[in-house]
Design a protein around this motif. Structure first.
Motif, short mmCIF file in Angstrom:
data_model
loop_
_atom_site.label_atom_id
_atom_site.label_comp_id
_atom_site.label_asym_id
_atom_site.label_seq_id
_atom_site.Cartn_x
_atom_site.Cartn_y
_atom_site.Cartn_z
N ASN A 41 1.62 -10.60 1.73
CA ASN A 41 2.22 -11.92 2.14
C ASN A 41 3.58 -12.34 1.72
N PHE A 42 4.14 -11.46 0.56
CA PHE A 42 5.51 -11.53 0.34
C PHE A 42 6.35 -10.67 0.72
N GLY A 43 5.88 -9.97 1.69
CA GLY A 43 6.86 -8.98 2.53
C GLY A 43 6.80 -7.62 1.79
N THR A 44 6.12 -7.44 0.54
CA THR A 44 6.40 -6.13 0.04
C THR A 44 5.75 -5.13 0.85
N GLN A 45 6.35 -3.81 1.27
CA GLN A 45 5.76 -2.88 1.99
C GLN A 45 5.32 -1.69 1.38
N TYR A 46 4.15 -1.22 1.78
CA TYR A 46 3.59 0.01 0.99
C TYR A 46 3.47 1.02 2.31
N HIS A 47 4.11 2.22 1.92
CA HIS A 47 3.99 3.39 3.27
C HIS A 47 4.21 4.70 2.74
N TYR A 54 5.26 5.03 -1.17
CA TYR A 54 6.43 4.00 -1.39
C TYR A 54 5.65 2.68 -1.43
N LYS A 55 6.21 1.97 -2.54
CA LYS A 55 6.04 0.47 -2.53
C LYS A 55 7.60 -0.10 -2.59
N LYS A 56 7.71 -1.10 -1.51
CA LYS A 56 9.39 -1.58 -1.35
C LYS A 56 9.25 -2.85 -1.24
N SER A 57 10.00 -3.77 -2.14
CA SER A 57 10.31 -5.29 -1.80
C SER A 57 11.72 -5.48 -1.71
N ASN A 58 11.93 -6.65 -1.65
CA ASN A 58 13.27 -7.04 -1.38
C ASN A 58 14.23 -6.60 -2.46
N THR A 59 13.76 -6.55 -3.72
CA THR A 59 14.48 -6.20 -4.95
C THR A 59 14.34 -4.85 -5.73
N LYS A 60 13.40 -4.21 -5.29
CA LYS A 60 13.34 -2.85 -5.98
C LYS A 60 12.09 -1.78 -4.98
N SER A 61 12.44 -0.65 -5.41
CA SER A 61 11.40 0.22 -4.66
C SER A 61 11.00 1.01 -5.82
N SER A 62 9.67 1.77 -5.50
CA SER A 62 8.97 2.75 -6.29
C SER A 62 8.17 3.58 -5.53
N ASN A 63 7.91 4.90 -6.05
CA ASN A 63 7.25 5.63 -5.16
C ASN A 63 6.49 6.75 -6.26
N TYR A 64 5.45 7.32 -5.46
CA TYR A 64 4.55 8.06 -6.19
C TYR A 64 4.15 9.72 -5.36
N ASP A 97 -1.26 1.86 -10.78
CA ASP A 97 -1.15 0.37 -11.11
C ASP A 97 0.17 0.03 -10.16
N ASN A 98 0.59 -1.31 -10.53
CA ASN A 98 1.43 -2.04 -9.49
C ASN A 98 2.80 -1.41 -9.59
N ARG A 99 3.11 -0.43 -10.79
CA ARG A 99 4.29 0.33 -10.61
C ARG A 99 4.34 1.70 -10.21
N LEU A 100 3.17 1.86 -9.49
CA LEU A 100 2.71 3.34 -8.86
C LEU A 100 2.75 4.29 -9.93
N ALA A 101 2.32 3.81 -11.22
CA ALA A 101 2.13 4.81 -12.24
C ALA A 101 0.57 5.28 -12.19
N GLU A 102 0.40 6.58 -12.45
CA GLU A 102 -1.32 7.18 -12.31
C GLU A 102 -1.82 6.61 -13.37
N ILE A 103 -3.10 5.91 -13.20
CA ILE A 103 -3.81 5.48 -14.29
C ILE A 103 -5.24 6.02 -14.28
N PHE A 104 -5.61 6.72 -13.30
CA PHE A 104 -6.83 7.43 -13.05
C PHE A 104 -6.93 8.67 -12.04
N LYS A 105 -7.50 9.62 -12.27
CA LYS A 105 -7.67 10.56 -11.40
C LYS A 105 -9.16 10.84 -11.08
N ILE A 106 -9.73 10.85 -9.82
CA ILE A 106 -11.12 11.19 -9.67
C ILE A 106 -11.11 12.39 -8.58
N ASP A 107 -11.72 13.45 -9.29
CA ASP A 107 -11.93 14.79 -8.80
C ASP A 107 -13.39 14.69 -8.53
#
Length: 259
Positions: A41-47, A54-64, A97-107
């Motif tokens: 709803n805030f225009g944040t894009q995940y692609h 990637y997670k990209k908003s108007n102010t910052k971008s992060s990736n995994y 998580d919301n910063r695209l840091a890995e918090i759990f791996k499911i094998d």
């Protein structure tokens, strides 16, 4: 006789009007992403671009990125605090998580019993909806407790798509569209008349059939065609009443009038 014919014509027009939904064009933007995952709803894009999430908003971008697990099969950002990225070739899912840091791996190769998973989607709490190819069943899997909270009856036709929210899961197969609650109980079953992909928002669905889109309002079984220009629909998203359509290098934004 003349009045009867006039009445029948007006009836047909009324029925057709009720079976379509207008979509008001808002804007086109240049699309450089390989695959759009979500737009909130805030225009944040995940692609996904070149196998990087990637997670990209108007102010910052992060990736995994995790090249050791091969190609990304799918990603789901319905819960932005617990984003899931699925690597089908390695039968593995990663929770971010919301910063695209890995918090759990499911094998899934190491779960007992072993699970061969083809599709995943977000569940409530610490769960994922997963489709188990070995049993041909949909499971609500608790990845922290390593157990299955709910299991559906086996499905008899090929799986095309899977979408969910915190309370329900929609499974699109070649024969039917199934809706399940978080107990694994079937709450709705609709015959699939040629649909190949679905998107969900607030319990409402948009379904793709050939090069057309249809709207299925929450808790109904009446499909309404969405009136849009003749576009090449490579991908589509639904956020509230905003419809996004990806076509080659253009992202088109429309406002639906569903009420």
């Amino acid at each position: 006789m003349k009045y009867i014919l006039l009445f029948l014509c007006l009836t047909v027009i009324s029925v057709r009007a009720q079976n379509t939904i207008p979509a008001t064009f808002i804007k086109d933007t240049t699309l450089t992403k390989q695959q759009i995952v979500d737009i909130d709803n805030f225009g944040t894009q995940y692609h996904i671009q070149q196998n990087v999430f990637y997670k990209k908003s108007n102010t910052k971008s992060s990736n995994y990125s995790n090249v050791q697990l091969g190609e990304i099969t799918s990603a789901n950002a319905f819960n932005p605090l617990k984003i899931n990225v699925f690597y089908k070739d390695f039968n593995t899912a990663i929770i971010l998580d919301n910063r695209l840091a890995e918090i759990f791996k499911i094998d899934f190769n190491t779960t007992k019993p072993y699970k061969s998973v083809s599709h995943i989607s977000t569940g409530n709490d610490n769960t994922l909806w997963i489709f188990n190819l070995d049993t041909q069943q949909l499971e609500l899997y608790d990845y922290k407790a390593n157990n299955t909270r709910a299991t559906t009856l086996p499905v008899q036709s090929a799986i095309l798509d899977l979408k969910s929210n915190f309370n329900f899961c929609w499974l699109l197969t070649e024969n039917y569209i199934y809706k399940y609650n978080y107990f694994g109980s079937l709450t709705q079953k609709i015959k699939n008349e040629g649909f190949t992909a679905i998107e969900e928002d607030n319990g409402n669905l948009v379904l793709k059939k050939e090069n057309a889109l249809y709207f299925l309002k929450k808790n109904t079984e009446v499909l309404q065609e969405i009136k849009i220009p003749n576009l090449l629909i490579n991908q589509f998203l639904l956020t509230n009443e905003t419809l996004y359509i990806c076509q080659l290098e253009i992202l088109s934004k429309f406002q639906l009038k569903t009420k």
